[in-house]
Design a protein around this motif. Structure first.
Motif, PDB file in Angstrom:
ATOM      1  N   ASN A 135      11.898 -34.229 -39.861  1.00 29.15           N
ATOM      2  CA  ASN A 135      12.905 -33.216 -39.544  1.00 29.15           C
ATOM      3  C   ASN A 135      13.875 -33.679 -38.459  1.00 29.15           C
ATOM      4  OD1 ASN A 135      11.925 -31.082 -41.318  1.00 29.15           O
ATOM      5  ND2 ASN A 135      10.146 -31.013 -39.973  1.00 29.15           N
ATOM      6  N   GLY A 305       6.006 -27.596 -40.843  1.00 32.04           N
ATOM      7  CA  GLY A 305       6.877 -28.771 -40.913  1.00 32.04           C
ATOM      8  C   GLY A 305       6.632 -29.633 -42.126  1.00 32.04           C
ATOM      9  N   HIS A 402       6.714 -25.017 -29.708  1.00 31.53           N
ATOM     10  CA  HIS A 402       6.835 -25.074 -31.167  1.00 31.53           C
ATOM     11  C   HIS A 402       8.111 -24.365 -31.616  1.00 31.53           C
ATOM     12  CE1 HIS A 402       3.232 -27.124 -31.917  1.00 31.53           C
ATOM     13  NE2 HIS A 402       2.414 -26.139 -32.228  1.00 31.53           N
ATOM     14  N   ASP A 406      10.898 -26.309 -33.641  1.00 28.75           N
ATOM     15  CA  ASP A 406      11.026 -25.960 -35.057  1.00 28.75           C
ATOM     16  C   ASP A 406      12.321 -25.237 -35.403  1.00 28.75           C
ATOM     17  OD1 ASP A 406       8.458 -26.923 -34.989  1.00 28.75           O
ATOM     18  OD2 ASP A 406       7.481 -25.051 -35.583  1.00 28.75           O
ATOM     19  N   ALA A 410      13.270 -24.332 -39.210  1.00 28.99           N
ATOM     20  CA  ALA A 410      12.327 -23.284 -39.618  1.00 28.99           C
ATOM     21  C   ALA A 410      12.964 -22.272 -40.567  1.00 28.99           C
ATOM     22  CB  ALA A 410      11.759 -22.578 -38.382  1.00 28.99           C
TER      23      ALA A 410
END
Length: 546
Positions: A135, A305, A402, A406, A410
């Motif tokens: 990512n 992820g 997180h 993310d 996300a």
């Protein structure tokens, strides 16, 4: 002619006053202390004896009540209770520190180059590494093994993704593990492209490779624990809640602690297996002044992820894909029923809304009218609005960094509606009344200052996004400090002995170089630790002043 008599009387009064004072091992004065004690939120001083706080108050009060040969005048520096990481992988950190560090890589080419440089220096027969995250790359697709095969045709290579829910392995490792295009796996995925194995193994598919990886010897294991401890103490952690340990590691930690070779305190969540369940349920709870074994760690699903988190509806960026439960529903039910009949705690990794819903309902069913069980959901990352109320009795254990790691992708996974129920820390706190904060290190950085900053500002270290990611779910500074101290202690059944600076509690505390509750929030990540104390013992100091 009366001067000698006056002198004797004055001396007698001084000796009498001094003798009335209680002897302490050492005293801290003139500090800016955030006690996290609702009865006395702020203090200036405390006295310590035999590893316990024996008095907390103003500098005048403590100096009047106690005496000591060692008095530490902090000249206004800030003190907070010893910081607790509510969910981490302490043992894994030590081992990962001895592998190829792939964190922060921007492409597969950079990953391969780091492995090449590492192998040139180490010349190993089996290469391991950790920390890649597709990512973060310009091309966000999962990588393939082609370059590894080219550079390492005979040496097995196993590279763990940042969340440790996926491996990238080369053909040599696949051959050694006996994995081919016909191999099937339950609760995971052997990723393929046009029928050909790519080298990415997700969740349970990793287990076949784990079996052929070299086992660490005792010296290697001891070094890993000591390396991890050194890193944590420098960052102000006094207790770590390790989310998944095997018996041999727990025994090693206990041995090192008893020999005074490991100072840090460990709340051990035992990795669930039939053997571990049988052994620890028969043995019962283990509690020393540094080790606490009273919980089991279970995985419900994978990670968001790597698209392994189990969702109620398909992933928004992968048609027809729901993720997967890595433990069968039947096994989850059996494990929950078994633990419910004991005094042990059940702490379940649940990321997706489907996994969270199933675990929350399972907890409610098996616990029924039982009280004070303090069962936990680890991560509680994506919650369906219909399921939030289950957290009234279930403790949410979350990792603020997180959210800020993310946030870039996300919503791609979840879509604009589901993302509203993700990383919803304020909502979880309002429902439960407590929230546990940790890092999941080495998935994220160890530094608890980053945790504090992410929980409050909901921004990454560059200050993005300016308004904060879903800032309505940001926590206040007071809530955040509690989540890293007293609430984390409560979740470990340890709130009566740690988590706040109070009389008769263990003297775990941290000296900071800035006031964490008052400095501009963007300065919090830069706060340094001047000293870390466990049971009144200085275990780390950044300067000779301490």
């Amino acid at each position: 002619m009366y001067k000698p008599l006056i002198y004797l009387i004055s001396t007698f009064v001084l000796i009498s006053c001094t003798s009335d004072k209680q002897q302490a091992d050492f005293i801290v004065t003139n500090a800016n202390i955030y006690t996290v004690d609702d009865a006395l939120p702020k203090a200036q001083a405390f006295a310590i004896k035999d590893g316990l706080f024996i008095g907390v108050g103003s500098s005048k009060e403590i100096n009047n009540l106690f005496t000591s040969k060692e008095i530490l005048n902090l000249k206004g520096k800030t003190i907070v209770p010893g910081l607790i990481d509510g969910h981490c992988h302490f043992n894994d950190l030590g081992f990962f520190m001895q592998q190829v560090d792939l964190t922060g890589t921007n492409s597969l080419d950079e990953v391969v180059n780091r492995v090449l440089a590492f192998q040139k220096e180490k010349n190993l027969n089996f290469i391991t590494g950790y920390g890649w995250d597709q990512n973060d790359w310009e091309t966000k697709q999962l990588p393939t093994k082609d370059q590894l095969d080219l550079h390492f045709p005979e040496t097995p290579v196993v590279l763990s993704r940042i969340d440790d829910h996926a491996f990238l392995v080369n053909q040599a490792a696949l051959n050694l593990a006996g994995i081919n295009s016909q191999t099937s796996v339950s609760g995971g995925e052997i990723v393929k492209n046009k029928g050909q194995i790519t080298g990415v193994l997700i969740d349970n598919a990793k287990d076949m490779v784990k079996k052929i990886m070299p086992k660490a010897g005792i010296n290697h294991s001891v070094k890993a624990l000591k390396d991890a401890e050194s890193h944590c103490l420098k960052l102000g952690l006094t207790t770590v809640s390790d989310a998944g340990l095997q018996k041999e590691t727990i025994d090693l930690i206990d041995s090192l602690q008893k020999n005074d070779e490991l100072k840090i305190k460990v709340y051990a969540m035992v990795s669930v297996s039939p053997e571990n369940l049988d052994y620890y349920l028969k043995k019962g709870i283990t509690k020393t002044d540094r080790l606490h074994v009273r919980s089991f760690k279970i995985y419900a699903d994978g990670a968001l992820g790597s698209r392994g988190a189990a969702l109620k509806q398909p992933y928004s960026d992968r048609e027809g894909h729901f993720g997967a439960m890595v433990t069968s529903l039947e096994d989850l039910d059996q494990i929950a029923n078994t633990i419910a009949k004991s005094d042990f705690q059940m702490n379940t990794h649940a990321i997706g809304d489907s996994a969270n819903a199933y675990i929350l309902k399972t907890y409610a069913r098996v616990l029924k009218s039982q009280t004070n069980r303090r069962w936990r959901i680890e991560h509680a990352q994506v919650i369906d609005p219909d399921d939030f109320d289950y957290f009234t009795e279930i403790i949410p254990s979350v990792q603020p960094t997180h959210a800020t790691s993310d946030m870039y992708w996300a919503e791609d996974r979840l879509g604009p509606e589901r993302i509203k129920g993700a990383y919803a820390y304020k909502t979880l706190l309002e429902i439960n009344g407590r929230i546990v904060l940790g890092t999941d290190f080495p998935v994220e950085k160890v530094n608890p200052m980053y945790t504090f900053y992410a929980a409050v500002a909901r921004q990454d270290l560059t200050g993005y996004p300016e308004e904060g990611f879903q800032i309505n779910n940001g926590l206040s500074r007071e809530e955040t400090l509690k989540g890293m101290t007293i609430w984390a202690a409560y979740a470990n059944f340890e709130e009566k002995e740690k988590g706040s600076i109070e009389k008769n509690k263990l003297a775990d505390f941290v000296i900071l170089d800035q006031d964490i509750m008052e400095v501009p929030i963007e300065e919090v990540p830069n706060i340094k630790i001047n000293g870390t104390y466990i049971n009144g013992e200085k275990v780390y100091s950044s300067t000779k002043l301490f």
